[in-house]
Design a protein around this motif. Structure first.
Motif, PDB file in Angstrom:
ATOM      1  N   SER A 237      -5.318   6.368  -5.800  1.00 58.84           N
ATOM      2  CA  SER A 237      -3.858   6.291  -5.704  1.00 58.84           C
ATOM      3  C   SER A 237      -3.299   5.025  -6.348  1.00 58.84           C
ATOM      4  N   ARG A 238      -4.160   4.178  -6.901  1.00 56.97           N
ATOM      5  CA  ARG A 238      -3.721   2.945  -7.543  1.00 56.97           C
ATOM      6  C   ARG A 238      -4.044   2.933  -9.044  1.00 56.97           C
TER       7      ARG A 238
ATOM      8  N   ASN B 171       0.807  -1.219   0.000  1.00 54.45           N
ATOM      9  CA  ASN B 171       0.000   0.000   0.000  1.00 54.45           C
ATOM     10  C   ASN B 171       0.838   1.265   0.000  1.00 54.45           C
TER      11      ASN B 171
ATOM     12  N   ARG C 294       4.554   0.335  -8.349  1.00 49.26           N
ATOM     13  CA  ARG C 294       3.646  -0.803  -8.183  1.00 49.26           C
ATOM     14  C   ARG C 294       3.167  -1.317  -9.545  1.00 49.26           C
ATOM     15  N   CYS C 295       2.921  -0.406 -10.463  1.00 48.28           N
ATOM     16  CA  CYS C 295       2.523  -0.775 -11.828  1.00 48.28           C
ATOM     17  C   CYS C 295       3.563  -1.689 -12.469  1.00 48.28           C
TER      18      CYS C 295
ATOM     19  N   GLU D  40       4.981   3.658  -4.223  1.00 49.79           N
ATOM     20  CA  GLU D  40       4.637   4.648  -5.241  1.00 49.79           C
ATOM     21  C   GLU D  40       3.937   3.902  -6.381  1.00 49.79           C
ATOM     22  N   ASP D  41       2.810   4.432  -6.861  1.00 50.75           N
ATOM     23  CA  ASP D  41       1.955   3.643  -7.745  1.00 50.75           C
ATOM     24  C   ASP D  41       2.622   3.294  -9.073  1.00 50.75           C
TER      25      ASP D  41
ATOM     26  N   SER E 150      -1.367   1.141 -11.371  1.00 52.23           N
ATOM     27  CA  SER E 150      -1.292  -0.301 -11.132  1.00 52.23           C
ATOM     28  C   SER E 150      -2.602  -0.991 -11.504  1.00 52.23           C
TER      29      SER E 150
END
Length: 201
Positions: free
Chosen positions: A107-108, A67, A74-75, A70-71, A111
């Motif tokens: 925020s996602r 969580n 994460r992507c 940084e998105d 991703s």
């Protein structure tokens, strides 16, 4: 290390990283602050393209699904796990379904785009009915949110429709096209069951 430069060289020049670069890359990804840095996006892609999905490597990349990541990083983790390494055990599918379910978290966004594309890819590769059902539900939910003028849903809806078409075209040997407008996405949506598995039609 300039991870973006190395990634571009790997893509366009068939560059192979050295053992010294691999050690630096791994040390960087293991470092405490890497999850919050934009440059981790390119670092993760380099790592996944140049490494095998050993348990240790998978564990390291999964760190970036958290969580607090940084998105954009994460992507890349989603892309690495499911598109590059194509992890496909039942627990991997469970994790991907969990990522899809978080699409409404602003925020996602990046991703979520990656998870949608990977889900369509694995749905066809595995002939996975759970992914097919989840993607049908996602398309319908996104369409409803687009009608409610939810700006967050618009880009995800277009990308989901494009991913549905593109992966279907790849599997059927049809012509691939790119589109990025609602007007182009809607015909795919209206015929959405065509682009999913026959088992749910």
């Amino acid at each position: 290390m300039d991870f973006s430069d190395i990634y571009q060289r790997m893509k366009f020049e068939a560059y192979e990283i050295s053992e010294s670069e691999r050690i630096q890359l791994t040390d960087y990804l293991k470092s405490a602050g890497s999850a919050s840095r934009l440059e981790s996006h390119a670092a993760l892609l380099v790592f996944c393209y140049s490494s095998n999905p050993t348990p240790e490597n998978v564990k390291l990349v999964r760190k970036f699904l958290g969580n607090q990541t940084e998105d954009y990083a994460r992507c890349a983790a989603v892309t690495g796990l499911y598109r590059i390494w194509r992890l496909s055990t039942p627990s991997d599918v469970d994790d991907l379904l969990g990522l899809l379910a978080l699409w409404s978290v602003e925020s996602r966004y990046d991703s979520s785009l990656a998870a949608i594309g990977c889900a369509f890819l694995l749905m066809h590769r595995l002939q996975d009915r759970r992914l097919s059902v989840a993607l049908l539900q996602l398309l319908e939910t996104l369409h409803e949110d687009v009608r409610r003028e939810n700006d967050l849903a618009v880009g995800l809806f277009i990308h989901a429709c494009w991913s549905a078409y593109d992966n279907w075209a790849l599997n059927k040997g049809q012509r691939r096209i790119h589109f990025d407008t609602i007007e182009e996405a809607l015909p795919v949506y209206w015929d959405r069951r065509k682009y999913l598995l026959d088992a749910i039609n």
